[in-house]
Design a protein around this motif. Structure first.
Motif, PDB file in Angstrom:
ATOM      1  N   VAL A  17      -4.036 -40.322 -29.300  1.00  0.00           N
ATOM      2  CA  VAL A  17      -4.956 -40.300 -28.028  1.00  0.00           C
ATOM      3  C   VAL A  17      -6.416 -40.585 -28.484  1.00  0.00           C
ATOM      4  O   VAL A  17      -6.684 -39.833 -29.594  1.00  0.00           O
ATOM      5  N   PHE A  18      -7.094 -40.831 -27.410  1.00  0.00           N
ATOM      6  CA  PHE A  18      -8.582 -41.112 -27.694  1.00  0.00           C
ATOM      7  C   PHE A  18      -9.137 -39.782 -27.389  1.00  0.00           C
ATOM      8  O   PHE A  18      -8.671 -39.079 -26.369  1.00  0.00           O
ATOM      9  N   ALA A  19     -10.363 -39.378 -27.969  1.00  0.00           N
ATOM     10  CA  ALA A  19     -11.051 -38.196 -27.395  1.00  0.00           C
ATOM     11  C   ALA A  19     -12.663 -38.421 -27.669  1.00  0.00           C
ATOM     12  O   ALA A  19     -12.977 -39.614 -28.293  1.00  0.00           O
ATOM     13  N   LEU A  27     -16.250 -43.036 -31.129  1.00  0.00           N
ATOM     14  CA  LEU A  27     -15.190 -42.711 -30.598  1.00  0.00           C
ATOM     15  C   LEU A  27     -14.279 -41.943 -31.598  1.00  0.00           C
ATOM     16  O   LEU A  27     -14.625 -41.702 -32.926  1.00  0.00           O
ATOM     17  N   ALA A  28     -13.409 -41.360 -31.090  1.00  0.00           N
ATOM     18  CA  ALA A  28     -12.426 -40.511 -31.944  1.00  0.00           C
ATOM     19  C   ALA A  28     -11.002 -40.757 -31.453  1.00  0.00           C
ATOM     20  O   ALA A  28     -10.764 -41.090 -30.244  1.00  0.00           O
ATOM     21  N   PHE A  29     -10.218 -40.614 -32.473  1.00  0.00           N
ATOM     22  CA  PHE A  29      -8.667 -40.936 -32.201  1.00  0.00           C
ATOM     23  C   PHE A  29      -7.802 -39.825 -32.911  1.00  0.00           C
ATOM     24  O   PHE A  29      -8.138 -39.811 -34.236  1.00  0.00           O
ATOM     25  N   ARG A  30      -7.186 -38.927 -32.093  1.00  0.00           N
ATOM     26  CA  ARG A  30      -6.357 -37.839 -32.594  1.00  0.00           C
ATOM     27  C   ARG A  30      -4.760 -38.328 -33.007  1.00  0.00           C
ATOM     28  O   ARG A  30      -4.207 -38.838 -31.846  1.00  0.00           O
ATOM     29  N   LEU A  31      -4.578 -38.420 -34.203  1.00  0.00           N
ATOM     30  CA  LEU A  31      -3.090 -38.599 -34.302  1.00  0.00           C
ATOM     31  C   LEU A  31      -2.105 -37.798 -33.856  1.00  0.00           C
ATOM     32  O   LEU A  31      -2.115 -36.536 -33.995  1.00  0.00           O
ATOM     33  N   GLN A  32      -0.896 -38.216 -33.343  1.00  0.00           N
ATOM     34  CA  GLN A  32       0.130 -37.270 -32.799  1.00  0.00           C
ATOM     35  C   GLN A  32       0.785 -36.964 -34.265  1.00  0.00           C
ATOM     36  O   GLN A  32       1.301 -35.924 -34.196  1.00  0.00           O
ATOM     37  N   ARG A  33       1.072 -37.822 -34.932  1.00  0.00           N
ATOM     38  CA  ARG A  33       1.631 -37.298 -36.361  1.00  0.00           C
ATOM     39  C   ARG A  33       0.961 -37.700 -37.601  1.00  0.00           C
ATOM     40  O   ARG A  33       0.308 -38.728 -37.836  1.00  0.00           O
ATOM     41  N   ALA A  34       0.548 -36.671 -38.342  1.00  0.00           N
ATOM     42  CA  ALA A  34      -0.320 -36.967 -39.511  1.00  0.00           C
ATOM     43  C   ALA A  34       0.264 -37.867 -40.636  1.00  0.00           C
ATOM     44  O   ALA A  34      -0.631 -38.598 -41.241  1.00  0.00           O
TER      45      ALA A  34
END
Length: 538
Positions: A17-19, A27-34
């Motif tokens: 998801v973006f943050a 822009l930042a993008f938080r991974l759901q799975r590393a």
């Protein structure tokens, strides 16, 4: 929605998801799975983004209580020419890890610039980057206790860990008929900091060079933890002697982003003036150092004379030969008088004449140019892969300069910067880029002196800073772009500060360039990069 965000939304669908990013345009993008990090990085690279820095954080004090790795990417210019302005944007990829077992797939094989970053995070945070092609320690040296990670929050900075027995540091063994190993350092004959260079040679030809640094790691990022912005600034300003303006400004701009304040126009101009004076005295001194490597002693003396005159002006301007004491978070603490302005102008005029004379003498001296041509070659493709910055990148055709690409201080449309590039990628090209940048710095200084606006020079930071806010800045130092990442905690004190200095990014390229040279020419190759141990080691 940002056009880059739209494309990323399609490419990265289902992976996170973006943050919000540190700055409004980021822009930042938080991974759901590393474990998806390699696939996401491949998409970012396919879009023309390159790794700028990597920041690991221990989130023990936050509600998430994990360990995070932030991969920060920026647009990468095309080789041999920048056909359009690069957008001023950073894209941060965030991976959350179990603090008891922090592990990620390594991206070094696909992004060689990540090599040192991953090894440093391994040493200081205990993060395992599975599949890393060279997982040897980088920052911690022989005898450091295993399982003790000094940038974890639980590590007490005042403790003195016991030294454990250590085996010889493993290095690449080059074997074959006539192969000889030549160890140099870590203590050197000159007044420089320690670094160990292990050459594998046949005759005078260098087959391989391994550079081992971090002998003077001071733990400055740990030292800054818990300090107020005002106190932490003085540490950041002293990370490197000859880049004190660049590093001080990088910290200031990150802090000012967090505080949400605007620096007065007069202060921005004075900051820019100091940056260009710092660049100028470094460049003319480095031209003299390259001449020293070629045994051209007139050039050495001429460079030293120019540098000395500029540093004396710096002392009149700031009270310090290294230009310390001018910058403060919120602006500057010293103003420019008409008398000082005239003094700076006079020294700039004399420097222009001296530099023109020196470069003419170098170019008309075949015994010197013969030592410079085709020595220490760095290919543009390798420079891009390693994330090389500054003079070293521009000398092999990579048109990147943070003054234009990530405007800071007083650089903007009304103060355009002419970016100098060469294409040969050798010592001579790096010399020519430095000379061109020195001339451009003198032009910029004259322009700045002609139009210093009136008004205040300082805006105070608020007493309370927004909790857990992040700042990110990129400053074009004499050696290239310095990337500063800063976050404050719930009390507005420094929770984490990380610097990726240009020397840190460029040291691996020195070893690569050396492989096109002979041992007697290595001092010239090394001087043409003119990297710093201090802000690499931190």
């Amino acid at each position: 929605m940002h056009t880059l965000e739209q494309e990323l939304s399609v490419r990265l669908a289902g992976k996170g998801v973006f943050a919000p990013g540190p700055r409004p345009q980021d822009l930042a993008f938080r991974l759901q799975r590393a474990e998806d990090v390699a696939a996401v990085v491949a998409e970012l690279c396919a879009m023309g983004l390159g790794l700028a820095t990597l920041v690991a954080t221990d989130e023990s004090a936050t509600s998430e209580r994990d360990v995070k790795v932030r991969y920060i990417f920026e647009p990468t210019p095309p080789i041999l020419g920048n056909t359009r302005p690069l957008p001023d944007i950073f894209v941060t990829l965030v991976a959350s890890l179990d603090p008891a077992r922090p592990e990620l797939p390594s991206i070094t094989a696909q992004v060689p610039a990540a090599n040192w970053h991953e090894r440093e995070a391994q040493d200081l945070f205990g993060i395992v980057f599975a599949g890393h092609p060279d997982p040897r320690p980088l920052v911690v040296h022989d005898g450091w206790p295993k399982g003790l990670f000094p940038l974890r929050k639980a590590f007490e900075a005042r403790q003195r860990p016991p030294v454990e027995p250590a085996e010889e540091f493993p290095h690449l063994l080059v074997e074959g008929e006539g192969v000889l190993e030549v160890p140099v350092g870590p203590i050197h004959a000159g007044i420089i900091e320690p670094g160990h260079f292990r050459f594998s040679t046949v005759g005078e030809s260098i087959l391989n060079l391994e550079a081992r640094l971090f002998y003077t790691h001071r733990g400055l990022e740990k030292r800054i933890e818990g300090l107020s912005i005002a106190d932490a600034f003085y540490v950041a300003e002293r990370i490197c002697g000859v880049c004190s303006v660049s590093h001080g400004l990088g910290f200031c701009e990150a802090a000012e982003q967090i505080a949400g304040i605007a620096v007065p126009a007069r202060a921005r101009v004075l900051r820019t003036l100091a940056l260009e004076l710092e660049r100028l005295y470094n460049h003319v001194g480095d031209i003299g150092n390259i001449a020293a490597g070629a045994s051209y002693h007139y050039g050495t003396s001429a460079g030293a004379r120019m540098k000395e005159a500029l540093q004396q002006v710096g002392e009149q301007l700031t009270g310090n030969r290294f230009l310390r004491g001018l910058m403060v978070p919120g602006g500057v603490r010293l103003d420019l008088t008409p008398e000082l302005s005239q003094t700076v102008s006079a020294v700039i005029g004399a420097t222009a004449e001296a530099l023109a004379s020196l470069m003419e003498r170098i170019e008309n001296n075949p015994s010197v140019t013969d030592r410079l041509d085709t020595t220490g070659l760095l290919q543009a493709q390798d420079a891009i892969a390693l994330g090389v910055t500054g003079v070293a990148a521009r000398a092999c055709g990579i048109d990147r300069d943070a003054r234009r690409d990530h405007p800071h201080a007083g650089y903007a449309s009304d103060l355009p910067v002419a970016v100098a590039t060469e294409t040969d990628g050798d010592v001579h090209a790096r010399l020519n880029v430095r000379a061109a940048e020195a001339r451009e710095s003198m032009r910029l200084i004259r322009t700045l002196l002609e139009g210093v606006p009136s008004g205040p020079i300082f805006t105070p930071l608020p007493k309370t800073l927004p909790a857990w806010r992040t700042g990110l800045s990129a400053i074009e130092s004499p050696r290239g772009a310095a990337i500063h990442w800063l976050r404050v905690d719930g009390a507005g004190r420094v929770d984490r500060y990380h610097l990726r200095s240009p020397s840190y990014a460029n040291w691996p390229a020195v070893a690569l360039a050396a492989q096109t040279s002979i041992i007697p020419d290595f001092p010239i190759v090394n001087k043409s990069f003119e990297l710093c141990y201090s802000c690499t080691d931190r």
